[in-house]
Design a protein around this motif. Structure first.
Motif, short mmCIF file in Angstrom:
data_model
loop_
_atom_site.label_atom_id
_atom_site.label_comp_id
_atom_site.label_asym_id
_atom_site.label_seq_id
_atom_site.Cartn_x
_atom_site.Cartn_y
_atom_site.Cartn_z
N LEU A 215 4.03 10.28 1.65
CA LEU A 215 5.10 9.54 0.97
C LEU A 215 4.49 8.34 0.26
O LEU A 215 3.73 7.58 0.85
CB LEU A 215 6.16 9.09 1.97
N ASP A 216 4.84 8.19 -1.01
CA ASP A 216 4.32 7.10 -1.83
C ASP A 216 5.35 5.97 -1.90
O ASP A 216 6.46 6.17 -2.40
CB ASP A 216 4.04 7.64 -3.24
N PRO A 217 5.01 4.77 -1.40
CA PRO A 217 5.96 3.65 -1.41
C PRO A 217 6.42 3.25 -2.80
O PRO A 217 7.46 2.60 -2.94
CB PRO A 217 5.17 2.51 -0.77
N ASP A 218 5.66 3.65 -3.82
CA ASP A 218 6.04 3.32 -5.18
C ASP A 218 7.10 4.30 -5.73
O ASP A 218 7.71 4.03 -6.76
CB ASP A 218 4.80 3.35 -6.09
N LYS A 219 7.31 5.41 -4.99
CA LYS A 219 8.21 6.44 -5.49
C LYS A 219 9.44 6.66 -4.62
O LYS A 219 10.36 7.39 -5.03
CB LYS A 219 7.45 7.75 -5.65
N VAL A 220 9.43 6.09 -3.42
CA VAL A 220 10.59 6.26 -2.54
C VAL A 220 11.02 4.91 -1.97
O VAL A 220 10.20 4.02 -1.74
CB VAL A 220 10.28 7.22 -1.37
N THR A 221 12.30 4.75 -1.78
CA THR A 221 12.83 3.55 -1.13
C THR A 221 12.65 3.71 0.38
O THR A 221 12.41 4.82 0.87
CB THR A 221 14.31 3.37 -1.44
N SER B 232 -1.81 5.48 -5.30
CA SER B 232 -2.88 4.91 -6.12
C SER B 232 -2.44 3.69 -6.90
O SER B 232 -3.25 2.81 -7.21
CB SER B 232 -3.39 5.98 -7.10
N LEU B 233 -1.14 3.60 -7.21
CA LEU B 233 -0.62 2.50 -8.01
C LEU B 233 0.71 1.99 -7.44
O LEU B 233 1.44 2.73 -6.79
CB LEU B 233 -0.39 2.95 -9.46
N GLY B 234 1.00 0.73 -7.69
CA GLY B 234 2.32 0.19 -7.39
C GLY B 234 2.62 -0.09 -5.93
O GLY B 234 3.77 -0.31 -5.58
N VAL B 235 1.60 -0.10 -5.06
CA VAL B 235 1.83 -0.38 -3.65
C VAL B 235 1.71 -1.89 -3.42
O VAL B 235 0.71 -2.50 -3.79
CB VAL B 235 0.83 0.37 -2.76
N TYR B 236 2.74 -2.50 -2.83
CA TYR B 236 2.72 -3.94 -2.63
C TYR B 236 3.58 -4.30 -1.42
O TYR B 236 4.36 -3.48 -0.92
CB TYR B 236 3.23 -4.67 -3.87
N GLU B 237 3.39 -5.52 -0.94
CA GLU B 237 4.22 -6.04 0.14
C GLU B 237 5.39 -6.85 -0.43
O GLU B 237 5.23 -7.44 -1.50
CB GLU B 237 3.37 -6.93 1.06
N PRO B 238 6.53 -6.88 0.25
CA PRO B 238 6.81 -6.30 1.57
C PRO B 238 7.27 -4.85 1.54
O PRO B 238 7.63 -4.29 2.57
CB PRO B 238 7.92 -7.21 2.10
N LEU C 135 -1.73 5.31 7.39
CA LEU C 135 -1.88 4.78 6.04
C LEU C 135 -2.94 5.55 5.28
O LEU C 135 -4.00 5.88 5.81
CB LEU C 135 -2.26 3.30 6.10
N PHE C 136 -2.62 5.81 4.02
CA PHE C 136 -3.53 6.51 3.10
C PHE C 136 -3.74 5.56 1.91
O PHE C 136 -3.15 5.73 0.86
CB PHE C 136 -2.88 7.83 2.69
N PRO C 137 -4.56 4.52 2.10
CA PRO C 137 -4.63 3.42 1.12
C PRO C 137 -5.43 3.76 -0.13
O PRO C 137 -6.52 4.31 -0.06
CB PRO C 137 -5.31 2.30 1.92
N GLY C 138 -4.85 3.41 -1.27
CA GLY C 138 -5.59 3.54 -2.52
C GLY C 138 -6.44 2.32 -2.78
O GLY C 138 -7.34 2.34 -3.62
N ASN C 139 -6.16 1.25 -2.04
CA ASN C 139 -6.91 0.00 -2.19
C ASN C 139 -6.58 -0.89 -1.00
O ASN C 139 -5.83 -0.49 -0.11
CB ASN C 139 -6.55 -0.70 -3.51
N ILE C 140 -7.09 -2.09 -1.01
CA ILE C 140 -6.91 -2.99 0.11
C ILE C 140 -5.46 -3.42 0.29
O ILE C 140 -5.05 -3.82 1.37
CB ILE C 140 -7.85 -4.22 -0.04
N ASN C 141 -4.66 -3.29 -0.77
CA ASN C 141 -3.24 -3.66 -0.67
C ASN C 141 -2.41 -2.58 0.02
O ASN C 141 -1.20 -2.73 0.19
CB ASN C 141 -2.66 -3.94 -2.06
N GLY C 142 -3.06 -1.50 0.45
CA GLY C 142 -2.34 -0.42 1.12
C GLY C 142 -2.35 -0.52 2.63
O GLY C 142 -2.18 0.49 3.32
N LEU C 143 -2.54 -1.73 3.16
CA LEU C 143 -2.62 -1.93 4.61
C LEU C 143 -1.40 -2.71 5.11
O LEU C 143 -0.94 -3.64 4.47
CB LEU C 143 -3.88 -2.71 4.97
N THR C 144 -0.92 -2.31 6.28
CA THR C 144 0.16 -3.03 6.96
C THR C 144 0.02 -2.81 8.46
O THR C 144 -0.27 -1.68 8.90
CB THR C 144 1.55 -2.58 6.50
N PRO C 145 0.24 -3.83 9.27
CA PRO C 145 0.16 -3.67 10.72
C PRO C 145 1.31 -2.85 11.30
O PRO C 145 1.30 -2.52 12.49
CB PRO C 145 0.20 -5.11 11.23
#
Length: 253
Positions: free
Chosen positions: A25-31, A55-61, A80-90
């Motif tokens: 599931l891509d956080p940029d494409k689903v609520t 790969s794109l559009g992943v951000y907090e919160p 987590l399947f991170p495309g970059n360092i911004n794809g991490l959450t505890p």
């Protein structure tokens, strides 16, 4: 403190009983609400874990909200399947701690891993050592990761990358054709990779395949070739009702 290797142990134990399926599931494409609904559907369809990333559009919160929503809705582990360092959450259970093996950019070979390691540790995420290999089309992941996608027909090069990933300690080798790819990773490449891994004594190393798998027949071919796990994402977003037959075909082949 890092969490114990519960998720990896869970996956390896499940693999002893049968093949695995991951819903991406891509956080940029689903609520968050949509993610929860799709996670429940995935669990009923036979998925063993939910991957969250893009790969794109992943951000907090937003990322944390999506993960929290999934975990409230179902009991499957969230990886987590991170495309970059911004794809991490505890909020997640584990992370595919990946090296993009065929990237031309040192950032994806070692730079981002060094930056991410202290964060993964402080977040208490379970790191699952993984090698990511872009094949054929490559999609957004290949473009963003500056990879040299391995040609579909060069099965021996694909297999050599898989073997190298196992030799450097990865528990998961992820062969990726790219989101929405016109063709999946060739079954012949999967079969050769599995043969080399087994011969070298890496029978527990999981070959995970994703990208371009849209029908039960293709899923069945990859299973018979030796894939341990299948990842589907685009089809879940576009037509969730197709997921169950695809998972059934992969697991029953």
């Amino acid at each position: 403190m890092l969490r114990k290797r519960r998720v990896l142990s869970y996956l390896l134990e499940r693999r002893l009983k049968g093949r695995l399926h991951f819903t991406l599931l891509d956080p940029d494409k689903v609520t968050p609400r949509e993610a929860a609904e799709l996670a429940v559907l995935a669990g009923k369809a036979g998925s063993d874990s939910i991957l969250v990333g893009g790969s794109l559009g992943v951000y907090e919160p937003q990322l944390s909200e999506v993960v929290e929503s999934i975990k409230k809705a179902c009991s499957l582990p969230v990886i987590l399947f991170p495309g970059n360092i911004n794809g991490l959450t505890p909020k997640a259970d584990a992370v595919l701690f990946m090296v993009l093996l065929n990237s031309d950019d040192p950032y994806y070979l070692s730079g981002v891993q060094v930056q991410a390691a202290p964060l993964v540790a402080s977040m208490g995420l379970e790191p699952i050592p993984s090698t990511y290999i872009i094949v054929g089309h490559g999609g957004a992941a290949g473009f963003i990761g500056r990879a040299r996608p391995i040609p579909y027909e060069r099965h021996e090069i694909i297999a050599a990358h898989v073997l190298a990933g196992a030799f450097t300690g990865s528990s998961i080798i992820y062969l990726e054709a790219g989101s929405g790819a016109p063709r999946p990773v060739p079954p012949e490449a999967v079969a050769l990779s599995r043969k080399l891994l087994d011969k070298a004594g890496f029978k527990e190393t999981l070959i995970v395949v994703g990208g371009g798998v849209r029908d039960p027949s293709t899923a069945r071919d990859l299973a018979r070739a030796g894939a341990d796990a299948l990842v589907t994402g685009t089809i879940v977003e576009e037509d969730p009702e197709k997921l169950a037959p695809l998972v059934e075909a992969f697991k029953s082949a």
